[in-house]
Design an enzyme around this catalytic site. Sequence first.
Site, mmCIF file in Angstrom:
data_model
loop_
_atom_site.group_PDB
_atom_site.id
_atom_site.type_symbol
_atom_site.label_atom_id
_atom_site.label_comp_id
_atom_site.label_asym_id
_atom_site.label_seq_id
_atom_site.Cartn_x
_atom_site.Cartn_y
_atom_site.Cartn_z
ATOM 1 N N GLY C 711 10.109 2.565 -0.972
ATOM 2 C CA GLY C 711 9.513 2.423 0.363
ATOM 3 C C GLY C 711 9.464 1.000 0.873
ATOM 4 C CD GLU C 712 5.867 -0.503 0.280
ATOM 5 O OE1 GLU C 712 5.478 -1.166 1.248
ATOM 6 O OE2 GLU C 712 5.535 0.675 0.093
#
Lengths: 171, 339, 745
Positions: C711-712
């Site tokens: 996600g990051e």
Amino acid sequence: MAILSIVNQNSCEEEFSLREVPLKINGKLVNLQLRPWVSLLDALREYAGLTGTKKGCDHGQCGACTVLCDGERILSCLTLAVMKEDAEITTIEGVGTENELHPLQKAFIAHDAFQCGYCTPGQICSAIGMLNEGKAQNREDVKELMSGNLCRCGANSNIIDAIMEVKNETI
Amino acid sequence: MNNFTYSKASTVQDAVNRVQQGPEAKFVAGGTNLIDLMKYHVITTDALIDVNHVEGYHAIEARGEGGIRLGAFMTNAKTAYHPIIEQQYPLLSRAILAGASAQIRNMATNGGNLLQRTRCYYFYDVNTPCNKREPGSGCSAIGGYNRIMAILGASESCIAVFPSDMCVALAALEAKVNISGPHGDRSLAFTDFHRLPGNTPDIDNNLSHGEIITSIDLPSKGFSDNYSYLKLRDRNSYAFALVSVATALELEDGIVRESRIALGGVAHKPWRSAEGEAFLQGKEATKENFTRVAEIILTGAAGYQYNSFKIELAKRAIVRNCMMALNPETQLPGAQPSR
Amino acid sequence: MSLTASIGQPISRLEGNLKVTGAAKYSGDYNVAGLLYGHVINSTITKGKIAQISTVKAKALPGVIQVFTHENRPSLAWFNQMYADMDAPPGSPFRPLYDGEIRYNGQPIGLVVAETFELARYAATLVEVLYENETFSTNLEENVADAHTPALGLATMLKPPPPKPTGDFETAFAESFAQVTADYSHGTEHHNPLELFATTTIYEGDGKLTIYDKTQGTVNSQLYVGNVFGLKYKDVRVISPFVGGAFGSGLRPQYQLFMSVMASLELKRSVRVTLDRSQMFTFGHRPPTLQSTRFGADKDGKITAMNHSAIAETSRFEDYTEVVVNWSHMLYPAPNTLMEYKLVNLDVYSPLDMRSPGGSTGLHAIESTMDELAYKLNIDPLQLRLINYSDRDESLDRPYSSKELKQCFLQGAEKFGWANRNPEPGSMRNGNKLIGHGMATGIWEANHLPAKAEMIITKEGKLKVNSAVTDIGTGTMTIMAQIAADEFGLSVEDVVFSYGDSKKPFAPIQGGSFTTSTVGSAIKAAGKALRKKLLKKAGLMDNSAFRGVPISEVIFDNGYIILKNDPEVSVSLRDIILANKGKEIKTNNLSVPNVFKLKKYSRAAHSAVFVEVEVDQELGVVNVTRALTVVAAGRIINPKTARSQILGGMVWSISKALREETIVDHGLGKYMNQNLGEYHIPVHADIHDLDVIFVEENDTIINELGTKGVGEIGLVGMPPAIANAIYHATGKRINQFPIHFDSLL
């Protein structure tokens, strides 16, 4: 289709009274009891029960509320429902048939052209409108002409891939 | 944005009569700016008069004396994509298509485009002082965040800019605005339509209450051989101009016979410079001459804390756009700078 | 007829059909008869008190039901920590309508409840407020002298403070062969998911509430509502099946939840409160941060000394922190380090984790400093990273559980054509466009938290999996179904994954790239337990060949248990259910990370990013024409959805480096572009050729799945790669984000 939220008749002064607003939505005539200041977007979502059209900004700055009005893509948040009496409105619920998805809907799934899905109805309605317009010659044109639809998840390149696939198939 | 009546006008006269009902009554056509401002409580109204159903002003027609007439209630998209506009007035087409988004261009009308309000943050925020919104309350932008504000023609009362792209092209093409009102019909030269802020920034233009724009006339000269529209902004599309330039050139053997250069995003109205255009007349269409014109046009420009860059940017944009006008086919979608 | 494993397959999102047809329902899409609409009123001053608030005119409108303010709100929990949610930083959480004190501009001060949305919005304009103003300060730069060391708290577990200094930085830096000193400045950003925050509270009548809430944690919202309103947790059900993006903004319960529940309880009606777009700027944000770096290296490029300092904004009531300065020593094994992180309290709302919090801030400074160092040393920027490559995390003196970053560099350089780059700034061009190539490294910690999952074999022999976890658009629902399917050798079509409901087994808030590892591990634990249970049940069947057979001797495949040694011997799950008197068989399991094993290792996903920009030589206009992100993030459950996660991070990178910024007028103490017209996130025309590669990374330590989360990681390396490419194109180092094109004139 349920017609919801008919407001308490006592709650308004005569001159601003509720009026019956006939709207043709997805091929069906719907008579909604509305005050003049109800936007087409709110009429669809809160009065006609069609929540597929999304509110992302309510100010014409995101494209999530895009619907087709007489075949042309417009922003339902920046128009009043009363201004669209007798127009043919198509929302995401009216795209494709009960048995088969519209080619753009299929392409969006295949290309993973969404993440959260919130901008998706607007993107698809906008893309249908854009293909109807027939002004986009190439990918750069499509990007420019689809720029009125924001996607915060960053699915942009997949969205354009999906549209290009359908555009190339329909030529 | 509540408590207004809504009615549909059937003719221009009907519309004009209805809007006399009160000082707060307003016409609505596309609604893309008006309804937005009503939702922000910047504009209130007690009566909306829908002019979309007034017939006779939704098309382009040829004028006997040459040139064409754009219906005021025709949408921006229909105008930009009309074959006459695409072929004879491509600068106008380009400018319209550089503005807003496809959806908004499908709604916004030609008349409405002229009547857009500024996008100044402080004008939009009803909780901050703004002379344009509330005369006498002060200007928050002068000492505030003024990146998007004016560098030309501003006053101590207001440094807002006019946001239209279409109007920059209309200014360059020397259009004429046709108006109907309670006292009959009149026309205004395009450059006389919008105003500089002066001490009355609340008055954007010379249209009086009760008057309505019915059409816009374009003279026959469309500069379809050498034209360009360039728009510089904080993203590639769907953003207002920090600086935009409309350039129309008439060339003969590389010599400029006539030039029109209008700037957007820099002033309270589309900006033209008679001195600049006069300088160019009879000169060779070269980068050097365009550079000198740019200097002349920006004479007297003054920046504020965050927008002084616009002065140099406008100069460079003028030069680039004049060069692009020499090869209009190099223009990119969204009026971005060409490769 | 063994099925292919689902894990690793690029399966299209299982909820795709609902999303493309408009049938997917978000928290503001639940219409019920008699629903009331709430509109929030916000403070128009930055600091002071409400001297007077008059709701008479608003209440006089027919159809307005009630106007709530601090004067007539119901009695609420008095203890401020009852408002602390799972993601609350140390301090005293903001309590809506608690008193007449104004702490920041845009603070919610009232709620109008009316029969229609339009009426509530209008009535809100009729509420008259008289304020007493106090002086305020919102300017970080002007207040750095007040910086303090952040308070520690529970949140520190996932956000460790800076590592202790090592060696002697000042001496080593002074003596180093090449030195770079640089300052970096980042402004405020707002998450701006496209969906407006909305809560629809359904008043069920028997003291129970069903709450459709836009959140990244259904249980987090449930506990918050229970604590604040003194309700039994079991009477509060929070549902969030579809979430229209969040990016961190839903990690904490936002005030529309409070308002909707308060009004519902007081009025005994169902109430929806939807924030408008300008109100989306009145709760958490990515904080403005000022950073400075000093890196020193020897003549061979070995970094000898690193100092990274950051000062960030927080509110007056909470010490919100990010991990900004811990990354450089995780990447580069310098012997002398000094990392500092401080906060300044200002009159703003508390910041809130926003996609890649801290990482996307700190890595910009670190990786642009590395680029500058490479130029100082006359070493290729990629080569400099390889010279300082380490398989160990020297900041904690331990090895990585896995680290295929070198492969990322090599595969990325090859595919991008890095070798063709002329290192001279301004040397590459195409007509009037300057071309720049830049690269950078990304790193993001791979965490794993405890979670539960329930697994059920239904009467039909299908697999049902339940978790309270949300799917904020990440593809969680699809990949959890894939993980579950493989536990039993089923196809994903035979799996129903139900989620986004606080009634289902516990999952922590969704964020930090830990959801796949956390919930996925819980599903694996449940799968293991359920397989055992099924085998045991199979053994109890009449004449069963499975009696006493150990679990290691069977396989689960396509709805059957099969003897490994004799594949002819099998029993269907449906028959097991039949023998179980037709009753479904289920397990509910808690999965807890093995901390004793894990603490011996650092665990992180890595990336290498290569970017090409074109900069208009005269006009400064920048386009990211080409970008490649190469990721090592352990096992990729679904390459299709994972790729989308990285692409999303890349678009966010373009946005962070070149587009988005919240404009603050410090004289007024408020944000001036609280809308999507002037808060510029990228449009389609801004996005060009983006590419993603996942390298093979086999991690047997991190968790049973070998996943690290994606996600990051897409957003940490690319912003500096863009800045570095702009330097390469123009010779200009712009260390302030976003880079305005006019700064390149």
